[in-house]
Write an enzyme that holds these catalytic residues in place. Structure first.
Site, PDB file in Angstrom:
ATOM      1  N   GLN A  38      -2.893 -19.430 -36.490  1.00  0.00           N
ATOM      2  CA  GLN A  38      -2.194 -18.958 -35.526  1.00  0.00           C
ATOM      3  C   GLN A  38      -2.567 -18.718 -34.300  1.00  0.00           C
ATOM      4  OE1 GLN A  38       0.588 -17.586 -34.276  1.00  0.00           O
ATOM      5  NE2 GLN A  38       1.612 -16.754 -35.883  1.00  0.00           N
ATOM      6  N   ARG A  40      -2.013 -17.452 -31.401  1.00  0.00           N
ATOM      7  CA  ARG A  40      -1.224 -16.122 -31.232  1.00  0.00           C
ATOM      8  C   ARG A  40      -2.318 -15.109 -31.794  1.00  0.00           C
ATOM      9  NH1 ARG A  40       4.798 -13.641 -31.139  1.00  0.00           N
ATOM     10  NH2 ARG A  40       3.792 -14.688 -33.896  1.00  0.00           N
ATOM     11  N   SER A  54      14.921  -2.041 -37.336  1.00  0.00           N
ATOM     12  CA  SER A  54      16.139  -2.872 -37.312  1.00  0.00           C
ATOM     13  C   SER A  54      15.953  -2.653 -39.507  1.00  0.00           C
ATOM     14  CB  SER A  54      16.013  -4.321 -36.810  1.00  0.00           C
ATOM     15  OG  SER A  54      16.774  -5.092 -37.730  1.00  0.00           O
ATOM     16  N   GLN A  62      15.932 -12.016 -42.894  1.00  0.00           N
ATOM     17  CA  GLN A  62      15.585 -13.481 -43.072  1.00  0.00           C
ATOM     18  C   GLN A  62      14.358 -14.147 -43.604  1.00  0.00           C
ATOM     19  OE1 GLN A  62      17.445 -16.161 -42.395  1.00  0.00           O
ATOM     20  NE2 GLN A  62      16.394 -17.574 -42.315  1.00  0.00           N
ATOM     21  N   GLU A  79       5.588 -14.377 -39.659  1.00  0.00           N
ATOM     22  CA  GLU A  79       4.735 -12.909 -39.496  1.00  0.00           C
ATOM     23  C   GLU A  79       4.469 -11.775 -38.558  1.00  0.00           C
ATOM     24  OE1 GLU A  79      -0.517 -12.191 -37.792  1.00  0.00           O
ATOM     25  OE2 GLU A  79       0.497 -13.902 -37.995  1.00  0.00           O
ATOM     26  N   ARG A  80       5.851 -11.897 -37.780  1.00  0.00           N
ATOM     27  CA  ARG A  80       6.627 -10.564 -37.595  1.00  0.00           C
ATOM     28  C   ARG A  80       6.361  -9.621 -38.259  1.00  0.00           C
ATOM     29  NH1 ARG A  80      10.668 -11.253 -33.803  1.00  0.00           N
ATOM     30  NH2 ARG A  80       9.864  -9.409 -32.642  1.00  0.00           N
ATOM     31  N   ARG A  81       8.221 -10.755 -38.466  1.00  0.00           N
ATOM     32  CA  ARG A  81       8.110  -9.269 -40.113  1.00  0.00           C
ATOM     33  C   ARG A  81       7.352  -8.557 -41.073  1.00  0.00           C
ATOM     34  NH1 ARG A  81      11.905 -14.924 -41.726  1.00  0.00           N
ATOM     35  NH2 ARG A  81      10.725 -15.551 -39.839  1.00  0.00           N
ATOM     36  N   ARG A 116       8.784 -20.961 -28.206  1.00  0.00           N
ATOM     37  CA  ARG A 116       9.164 -19.417 -28.324  1.00  0.00           C
ATOM     38  C   ARG A 116       7.775 -18.819 -27.306  1.00  0.00           C
ATOM     39  NH1 ARG A 116       9.862 -16.736 -34.583  1.00  0.00           N
ATOM     40  NH2 ARG A 116      11.391 -18.137 -35.152  1.00  0.00           N
TER      41      ARG A 116
END
Length: 284
Positions: A38, A40, A54, A62, A79-81, A116
């Site tokens: 990764q 980031r 959320s 998803q 990874e954000r999820r 993104r």
């Protein structure tokens, strides 16, 4: 960012989509680990918090994409999820298990983030360099992989030549890509750091910085058909430096036999008006 992908990555993107035919399983969060490739390194905490809210209300809609590794699973996409689910205190997350090679995992991690625009310029440069080092890609091959021009790749890789302090400015966003490209062309690392600090302190535009560097370079060039200047008076040097700091511009003092003139350089109409306001303030 360009939407065109290299053929190698273009073939990988469909494997990140989840269809009705996929088998979705619930995987304990403690069995998951982030993608080691990764690029980031920092995640927007506010964005993660919004996603967590959320998920609290609607769940993870998803599924994430993972691959099976020794002692658990590795996150390929999502990874954000995963982070948001941890923040919510969830124990499990829906996932689809797929097979990927190390090279595919690395390429997917890069393209997913770069497309993104989640990475800063230094993270992109490090990701490109990692692909070059890991798989011996030439810049031309890498440009095909990520769907960018060779000059685009070269410009980002050059940023890695910057001193660490300057790279930190770029990572934090206090220096733009344009500022970094101007500074990286300077040979002396000490001067690079000074230019970076001056740019941040005085909020120089990219154009102003480029002109300032040009002035520095021209000052180093030997004057043809002219006798060498006598050693400059240290007092004049000190006054020039004081005026440069005060007016945030290039200052030249031409001095001879106790007479001379002071030149303040400006690079735009706005810059001229700024100097006039400063000068008028000193006079009044």
């Amino acid at each position: 960012m360009s939407k065109r992908l290299g053929k190698g990555l273009d073939a990988l993107i469909p494997s990140l989509n989840v269809s009705e035919d996929d088998k979705v399983i619930e995987i304990p969060l403690k069995e998951l680990r982030p993608n080691p490739y990764q690029p980031r390194k920092t995640f927007n905490e506010d964005s993660i918090g919004e996603l967590a809210q959320s998920i609290k209300e609607h769940g993870v809609i998803q599924p994430i994409i993972v691959r099976s590794v020794l002692r658990g699973f590795e996150i390929i996409a999502g990874e954000r999820r995963f982070r948001a689910s941890q923040q919510c205190g969830l124990e499990k997350i829906p996932a689809v298990v797929r097979k990927f090679t190390d090279q595919q995992v690395m390429e997917i991690a890069l393209i997913e983030n770069v497309q993104r625009e989640d990475l800063n310029a230094i993270e992109i440069a490090n990701a490109y360099q990692a692909l070059v080092d890991q798989f011996q890609f030439t810049q031309e091959e890498l440009s095909v992989k990520v769907g960018k021009s060779r000059s685009h790749i070269a410009n980002f890789l050059r940023l890695l030549q910057l001193p660490e302090d300057v790279k930190q400015h770029v990572s934090r966003g206090t220096l733009s890509m344009g500022h970094a490209r101007a500074i990286v062309g300077v040979k002396d690392d000490k001067v690079k750091k000074e230019l970076a600090n001056l740019t941040v302190k005085n909020e120089w535009s990219v154009r102003y910085l480029e002109d300032y560097i040009k002035e520095l370079e021209e000052a180093k060039q030997p004057q043809k058909n002219k006798p060498k200047d006598k050693r400059k008076d240290p007092y004049i040097d000190q006054v020039e430096e004081t005026l440069r700091d005060r007016y945030r511009t290039t200052v030249k003092i031409k001095h001879q036999n106790d007479k001379g003139k002071i030149e303040l350089l400006y690079y735009s109409k706005d810059d001229l008006e700024r100097l006039l306001e400063l000068l008028q303030g000193k006079i009044s």
